[in-house]
Design a protein around this motif. Sequence first.
Motif, PDB file in Angstrom:
ATOM      1  N   ILE A  71     -33.412  14.550 -11.501  1.00  0.00           N
ATOM      2  CA  ILE A  71     -33.095  14.520 -10.077  1.00  0.00           C
ATOM      3  C   ILE A  71     -33.131  13.063  -9.643  1.00  0.00           C
ATOM      4  N   ARG A  72     -31.979  12.564  -9.208  1.00  0.00           N
ATOM      5  CA  ARG A  72     -31.915  11.172  -8.716  1.00  0.00           C
ATOM      6  C   ARG A  72     -32.175  11.149  -7.222  1.00  0.00           C
ATOM      7  N   ASP A  73     -32.708  10.007  -6.752  1.00  0.00           N
ATOM      8  CA  ASP A  73     -32.943   9.823  -5.315  1.00  0.00           C
ATOM      9  C   ASP A  73     -33.613  11.074  -4.729  1.00  0.00           C
ATOM     10  N   SER A  74     -34.735  11.442  -5.279  1.00  0.00           N
ATOM     11  CA  SER A  74     -35.398  12.686  -4.884  1.00  0.00           C
ATOM     12  C   SER A  74     -35.753  12.685  -3.391  1.00  0.00           C
ATOM     13  N   GLN A  75     -35.659  13.856  -2.801  1.00  0.00           N
ATOM     14  CA  GLN A  75     -35.895  14.061  -1.373  1.00  0.00           C
ATOM     15  C   GLN A  75     -37.042  15.055  -1.167  1.00  0.00           C
ATOM     16  N   PRO A  76     -37.700  14.986  -0.016  1.00  0.00           N
ATOM     17  CA  PRO A  76     -38.755  15.984   0.249  1.00  0.00           C
ATOM     18  C   PRO A  76     -38.244  17.420   0.141  1.00  0.00           C
ATOM     19  N   SER A  77     -36.959  17.619   0.435  1.00  0.00           N
ATOM     20  CA  SER A  77     -36.375  18.963   0.336  1.00  0.00           C
ATOM     21  C   SER A  77     -36.242  19.444  -1.111  1.00  0.00           C
TER      22      SER A  77
END
Lengths: 112, 111
Positions: free
Chosen positions: B76-82
């Motif tokens: 997962i690149r540029d991981s987000q809180p979502s």
Amino acid sequence: NAGVTQTPKFRILKIGQSMTLQCTQDMNHNYMYWYRQDPGMGLKLIYYSVGAGITDKGEVPNGYNVSRSTTEDFPLRLELAAPSQTSVYFCASSPWTSGEQYFGPGTRLTVT
Amino acid sequence: QKEVEQDPGPLSVPEGAIVSLNCTYSNSAFQYFMWYRQYSRKGPELLMYTYSSGNKEDGRFTAQVDKSSKYISLFIRDSQPSDSATYLCAMSAGGSEKLVFGKGTKLTVNP
């Protein structure tokens, strides 16, 4: 398409009571599955069906029964609820045996 | 040896990090590989589906299969809180063989 729907969302049962968990899918999938998921234990297969009228046991079938009279519906029956059946139950359907499975939202069951 | 092994975590990363989730397996006949994402108190949803070896990319997600090492990964690149969820791997040999699931890795992405 609604996909896979399950009812009820939550239920509390007393020991010894019975209930049926409902599962319906509108994707015309032949294959349907029932799993239970306990914390840290992953998904355990209870029963599965390869088509209307055909069901088979999975990994943990004791205490449960199923039927499959139509392609769409695959209810799971608990006859004499026990505390060990406290779990989250997921129904899933698939277009073929080894194919991707589509899950319902789950039923959270507590037996006290 | 279990058929599918997956590190349960938990894994906690800062927002924007690259995340690597992995599963190993013992059955050399497996050829269909999937990743599911499961949000808290929800059902698993199919995230990625790959056949045989190689890579598959979908937006920020990349699935990688190395059959020679019996190892699959989800990046997962540029991981987000979502992206905070439990990720389950699943695989099968095809034919009449059913899917085998890993136990899942719980990921938290901190803002």
